[in-house]
Scaffold this active site. Structure first.
Site, PDB file in Angstrom:
ATOM      1  N   LYS A 219      14.998   6.229  31.330  1.00  0.00           N
ATOM      2  CA  LYS A 219      15.947   6.171  32.443  1.00  0.00           C
ATOM      3  C   LYS A 219      17.309   6.626  31.948  1.00  0.00           C
ATOM      4  O   LYS A 219      17.901   6.014  31.059  1.00  0.00           O
ATOM      5  CB  LYS A 219      16.036   4.748  33.002  1.00  0.00           C
ATOM      6  CG  LYS A 219      16.996   4.614  34.174  1.00  0.00           C
ATOM      7  CD  LYS A 219      17.040   3.168  34.674  1.00  0.00           C
ATOM      8  CE  LYS A 219      18.020   3.005  35.829  1.00  0.00           C
ATOM      9  NZ  LYS A 219      18.084   1.605  36.292  1.00  0.00           N
TER      10      LYS A 219
ATOM     11  N   GLN B 230      19.322   5.456  42.821  1.00  0.00           N
ATOM     12  CA  GLN B 230      20.732   5.496  43.191  1.00  0.00           C
ATOM     13  C   GLN B 230      21.626   5.658  41.969  1.00  0.00           C
ATOM     14  O   GLN B 230      22.699   6.260  42.035  1.00  0.00           O
ATOM     15  CB  GLN B 230      21.099   4.203  43.930  1.00  0.00           C
ATOM     16  CG  GLN B 230      22.517   4.170  44.461  1.00  0.00           C
ATOM     17  CD  GLN B 230      22.803   2.901  45.234  1.00  0.00           C
ATOM     18  OE1 GLN B 230      21.918   2.060  45.406  1.00  0.00           O
ATOM     19  NE2 GLN B 230      24.036   2.753  45.706  1.00  0.00           N
ATOM     20  N   TYR B 231      21.182   5.132  40.834  1.00  0.00           N
ATOM     21  CA  TYR B 231      22.054   5.104  39.659  1.00  0.00           C
ATOM     22  C   TYR B 231      21.492   5.842  38.449  1.00  0.00           C
ATOM     23  O   TYR B 231      22.060   5.752  37.380  1.00  0.00           O
ATOM     24  CB  TYR B 231      22.350   3.650  39.271  1.00  0.00           C
ATOM     25  CG  TYR B 231      23.090   2.895  40.337  1.00  0.00           C
ATOM     26  CD1 TYR B 231      24.456   3.081  40.519  1.00  0.00           C
ATOM     27  CD2 TYR B 231      22.424   2.018  41.182  1.00  0.00           C
ATOM     28  CE1 TYR B 231      25.136   2.403  41.506  1.00  0.00           C
ATOM     29  CE2 TYR B 231      23.099   1.329  42.167  1.00  0.00           C
ATOM     30  CZ  TYR B 231      24.460   1.519  42.325  1.00  0.00           C
ATOM     31  OH  TYR B 231      25.138   0.848  43.311  1.00  0.00           O
TER      32      TYR B 231
ATOM     33  N   VAL C 195      14.770   9.117  36.120  1.00  0.00           N
ATOM     34  CA  VAL C 195      13.725   8.648  35.208  1.00  0.00           C
ATOM     35  C   VAL C 195      12.894   9.844  34.761  1.00  0.00           C
ATOM     36  O   VAL C 195      12.443  10.638  35.581  1.00  0.00           O
ATOM     37  CB  VAL C 195      12.824   7.586  35.875  1.00  0.00           C
ATOM     38  CG1 VAL C 195      11.752   7.112  34.908  1.00  0.00           C
ATOM     39  CG2 VAL C 195      13.661   6.410  36.347  1.00  0.00           C
TER      40      VAL C 195
ATOM     41  N   LEU D  42      10.357  12.016  36.503  1.00  0.00           N
ATOM     42  CA  LEU D  42       9.395  11.167  37.210  1.00  0.00           C
ATOM     43  C   LEU D  42       9.933  10.662  38.533  1.00  0.00           C
ATOM     44  O   LEU D  42       9.169  10.362  39.450  1.00  0.00           O
ATOM     45  CB  LEU D  42       9.009   9.977  36.326  1.00  0.00           C
ATOM     46  CG  LEU D  42       8.288  10.292  35.017  1.00  0.00           C
ATOM     47  CD1 LEU D  42       8.046   9.018  34.214  1.00  0.00           C
ATOM     48  CD2 LEU D  42       6.966  10.997  35.284  1.00  0.00           C
TER      49      LEU D  42
ATOM     50  N   ARG E  45      13.942   9.646  40.899  1.00  0.00           N
ATOM     51  CA  ARG E  45      15.386   9.469  40.948  1.00  0.00           C
ATOM     52  C   ARG E  45      15.717   8.206  41.741  1.00  0.00           C
ATOM     53  O   ARG E  45      15.025   7.860  42.691  1.00  0.00           O
ATOM     54  CB  ARG E  45      16.084  10.656  41.615  1.00  0.00           C
ATOM     55  CG  ARG E  45      16.107  11.908  40.768  1.00  0.00           C
ATOM     56  CD  ARG E  45      16.755  13.077  41.475  1.00  0.00           C
ATOM     57  NE  ARG E  45      16.868  14.212  40.581  1.00  0.00           N
ATOM     58  CZ  ARG E  45      17.969  14.519  39.895  1.00  0.00           C
ATOM     59  NH1 ARG E  45      19.044  13.775  40.057  1.00  0.00           N
ATOM     60  NH2 ARG E  45      17.991  15.562  39.088  1.00  0.00           N
TER      61      ARG E  45
ATOM     62  N   ASP F  95      17.390  -7.299  43.937  1.00  0.00           N
ATOM     63  CA  ASP F  95      16.991  -5.997  44.484  1.00  0.00           C
ATOM     64  C   ASP F  95      15.468  -5.845  44.449  1.00  0.00           C
ATOM     65  O   ASP F  95      14.943  -4.831  44.002  1.00  0.00           O
ATOM     66  CB  ASP F  95      17.660  -4.869  43.696  1.00  0.00           C
ATOM     67  CG  ASP F  95      17.644  -3.537  44.454  1.00  0.00           C
ATOM     68  OD1 ASP F  95      17.487  -3.581  45.694  1.00  0.00           O
ATOM     69  OD2 ASP F  95      17.764  -2.473  43.810  1.00  0.00           O
TER      70      ASP F  95
END
Length: 850
Positions: A603, A584-585, A588, A580, A582, A699
């Site tokens: 995730k 940074q970490y 999904v 679904l 992407r 964030d």
């Protein structure tokens, strides 16, 4: 001796169930071992902190962290127990049929091959206890239970055999007592035996059931099977089953292995009436399996449909209960660490401020009291007023004259009362001034500035001399009547004869002396207090650092592992669908369903190092600890995948609520003014809830706001979300949305208000295009530099004035000047009401810029 039936569905099902149990038990045992090691290290490291750190921080709790004894014993018993299949039954023929069915081959003799039949109570039977274990080669041996193998020649040693020889199954008459107690150990290379051992108990005539089970009390997790060949259980068999239940409090799977025609339902009715089996049980509302109950399998042919689920549920319930208990311990002490961090942070921030505040207030008090001393001349009126008040102390009930002794007593009482009133008048002024210092929790020394007039003071002596002279001048031919007028006249004459200047000077001198003495004593006490606090605060800061950097992250990782183990035991490993998105970490994926919830998003995060592991574990703890809220994406659970990328790495799979799209995609597709303002309200509501739980998101951005199909917003990705007390000063977030103070490492929840201001700019613009001030930056470093210098998004022509003012307030350079979200929310609601109630006429105030 290879047999295709060895790979029967029943064998595969049981092998898979025991394999999963053993594999999960390795992780559970490892987690428990690391937990106990962690607790032991904490106790050792903080054993001396109890005596050196004040009780206000309660660091003694850190030195007392441990598993309660009963919980540790239970967990050690679960992880240390090996699974066993125990086969009991009405007779040897039924037990042997069941064993052959489990292994998928005719290993034990049946029917006429068995030899003599078992008697009604097994009295004629001489067959041994049997134990089946795994080995690379097939062999038989005699061994004492739990001890050593006996040297004994068996019939199976003399040649090939398809079934275990009957001679080896039976106890011979000539055998010595040790060989009579020995069990026949059968070693086979069998898939099921790789995962579990099987024990076939003998008839009660050979060995009473309680003796046969003696070795099964400790260190095993039994799957108890009872083979039934007749339509009813005898009284002796029911008694044996009661003893089994007392010795091993586990459910029993009864299996019909009939040797002839049987009456349908008769056995089931008897077992129900004796409460040896119960009604079928499902799962509880929380997803945990209900307690496994005893059941009846009506035939060997359909045994898989009964024994497979029975075994899985029993094994699962044991590990789920242990993992749940272990995770509860982790969460309990992790919350303790977080609360300790809050207390320590508060102590580090507040204590120096309170010391400074106390010093300032004492200085103000000292100055004000010195000013009082300069106006002390007014105390002459206090003396006169005090004497007037005492006029009713000594009065004859009938007003008749009194003796000279009474007059002397009157003079003495006037003397005492004047001194008391003078002292009280001054003391009251002081007390009203220093009450707030006396109430300060930080002060250990009293601020003693009361003025006391001793009998030897110059003012007191002068005052009494004047009273004596006045009274001596009175003619004592007839003693006067001690009336109120007389006492007032004596006191007034005495006070008027005094020098007001001398009286004021004496009082002021004593007052200043006492005041200076108290001021110096207070300053010395405060210095001593500061020195003590300095050392304590250094120790507190060191402990705070360890809690944030080591204790909490390590325990959070253990908590993530125990919770993930529980989730995979209950719901299994989720199946990944299409990608679904992407970040940074992590990546999904779509997940159709998991744990009864659908659709889900999955995730997948592969932490590259311990720091990322710890951050992820803390994120999971904070997110899972939050109460459910309509403006936050729900986290359903987690699974640690040890086979990710073919086993080359370990991934953490976070299963969460799936929504329609993110805000970035929504703005690109186009959203109405009303929808965008409603999204702003939803985001503020979500951030307010996080702040109310003591968390900072850090964030807030377009990609971290998800929309449902009605375009209502929910906040997701709490990867940087932490309590303020747990923030270590690291620079995190997305550059465009980062407040300037984030670069200093010292910040509070107002950074989320700043980020919302930037997000609100995008919502008002209706576009995902970067602000010009940010678009011109060629690098991240240049962007950060410009933001720190005050660079902010530009005002677009379509912006409503009130919206622009709200943005500017939110991204104010000074964090203390940013509005509270409790003020932002009603302001947004007012804007929405004004702009959207009559959208046909007023929507022109805020048009899409794309």
């Amino acid at each position: 001796m290879e047999n295709p039936q060895r790979n029967s569905p029943l064998v595969r099902d049981l092998t898979r169930a025991f394999s999963h149990f053993n594999r999960h038990n390795v992780f559970l045992k490892k987690n428990l071992k690391e937990t106990l090691t962690f607790f032991r290290e904490i106790r050792q490291n903080h054993s001396n902190a109890c005596s050196s750190t004040p009780a206000a921080l309660d660091t003694g709790q850190l030195s007392c962290i441990s598993l309660p004894r009963h919980e540790e014993d239970y967990l050690q018993n679960v992880v240390g127990s090996a699974p066993y299949i125990l086969i009991l039954g009405q007779d040897c023929s039924a037990r042997y049929q069941l064993l052959n069915c489990l292994l998928g081959e005719r290993l034990l003799p049946l029917g006429s091959e068995v030899g003599g039949a078992c008697g009604p109570e097994g009295g004629a039977c001489r067959r041994r206890k049997l134990c089946f274990t795994h080995g690379r080669q097939t062999r038989l041996s005699l061994a004492l239970p739990g001890q050593y193998e006996l040297v004994h020649q068996l019939a199976a040693h003399c040649g090939r055999w398809d079934t275990v020889p009957c001679e080896d199954l039976e106890i011979q008459e000539c055998e010595d007592p040790a060989q009579r107690l020995a069990e026949l150990e059968v070693t086979l290379h069998h898939a099921l035996l790789q995962e579990v051992k099987i024990m076939v108990l003998p008839c009660r005539g050979v060995q009473p059931v309680e003796e046969a089970l003696e070795d099964c009390k400790r260190g095993i997790l039994p799957i108890i099977l009872y083979a039934v060949s007749k339509d009813a259980l005898s009284a002796e068999q029911v008694s044996d089953l009661q003893k089994v239940r007392e010795t091993l409090p586990f459910p029993v799977c009864f299996v019909r292995a009939p040797s002839g025609p049987s009456e349908p339902g008769a056995l089931h009715r008897q077992l129900l009436s004796l409460e040896l089996i119960g009604a079928a049980a499902g799962s509880c509302a929380c997803g945990a399996p209900a307690q496994t109950q005893s059941i009846l399998g009506e035939s060997l042919e359909r045994l898989q449909r009964v024994l497979g689920p029975f075994t899985r549920q029993l094994l699962q319930s044991q590990q789920v209960e242990a993992a749940t208990l272990l995770n509860a311990v982790h969460c309990r002490y992790l919350d303790l660490f977080i609360n300790q961090a809050f207390d320590m942070q508060r102590d580090l921030q507040i204590t120096p401020r309170r010391l400074e505040y106390t010093r300032e207030k004492e200085g103000e008090l000292f100055s004000s009291l010195m000013a009082i001393a300069n106006r002390i001349e007014s105390n002459r009126e206090i003396c006169l007023t005090s004497v007037c008040v005492c006029s009713d102390i000594i009065m004859s009930s009938n007003g008749e004259p009194v003796s000279s002794k009474d007059i002397k007593m009157c003079i003495s009482q006037i003397q005492d009362l004047i001194v008391v009133q003078l002292n009280q008048a001054v003391a009251n002024k002081l007390t009203s001034s220093v009450d707030y210092l006396r109430e300060s929790f930080i002060l250990n020394a009293a601020y003693n500035v009361e003025v006391t007039f001793h009998s030897g003071s110059s003012v007191t002596r002068l005052f009494w001399e004047q009273i004596k002279q006045i009274i001596h001048r009175i003619t004592w031919v007839n003693p006067p009547s001690v009336s109120a007028e007389w006492k007032r006249k004596v006191a007034q004459d005495a006070i008027e004869s005094l020098s007001a200047a001398k009286l004021a000077k004496s009082i002021c001198s004593q007052f200043r002396t006492r005041l200076n003495s108290s001021h110096e004593a207070f300053a010395a006490s405060l210095r001593q207090l500061e020195e003590g606090h300095t050392g304590r605060l250094e120790r507190t800061e060191d402990l705070w650092l360890r809690v944030r950097k080591d204790h909490a992250p390590r325990l959070a990782r253990l908590s993530l592992e125990s919770r993930s183990l529980r989730d995979i035991l209950l719901h299994g490993k989720p199946k990944m669908g299409r990608e679904l998105g992407r970040g940074q970490y992590g990546v999904v994926y779509l997940c159709d369903s998991w744990g009864g919830r659908h659709p889900c998003a999955l995730k997948s995060v592969v932490p590259p190092d311990d720091k990322h592991w710890n951050d992820l574990a803390l994120e999971f703890h904070y997110t899972r600890s939050l109460p459910k809220h309509n403006r936050l994406v729900n986290l359903h659970g987690s699974v640690i995948d040890h086979s990710y990328s073919g086993g080359s790495s370990i991934a953490v799979l976070l299963i969460m609520e799936r929504l329609h799209r993110d805000l970035y995609t929504g703005l690109k597709a186009g959203l109405s003014l009303k929808e965008r303002l409603q999204i702003a309200l939803d985001v503020v509501e979500g951030i307010r809830f996080l702040h109310s739980q003591g968390l900072l998101h850090r964030d807030i951005k377009l990609k971290n706001v998800l929309l449902d199909r009605q375009n209502r917003a929910k906040i997701t990705d709490l990867g940087f979300c932490k309590p303020e007390a747990m923030i270590s000063g690291s620079i995190v977030g997305t550059p465009i949305h980062m407040a300037p103070e984030l670069f200093t490492g010292k910040y509070d929840n107002s950074v989320d208000v700043y980020a919302f201001g930037i997000l609100f700019w995008y919502l008002c613009s209706g576009s995902v295009k970067l602000p010009e001030a940010f678009e011109k930056c060629s690098s991240k470093d240049q962007l950060w530099t410009n933001v720190k210098k005050g660079s902010r998004p530009e005002r677009l022509p379509t912006f409503d004035e009130e919206c622009w003012q709200l943005m500017e307030a939110c991204w104010n350079r000074d964090p203390s000047q940013r509005p509270l979200l409790g003020i932002v929310q009603p302001s947004l609601q007012s804007i929405m009401d004004r702009l959207c109630n009559n959208s046909d006429q007023k929507s022109g105030n805020l048009e899409d810029s794309n």
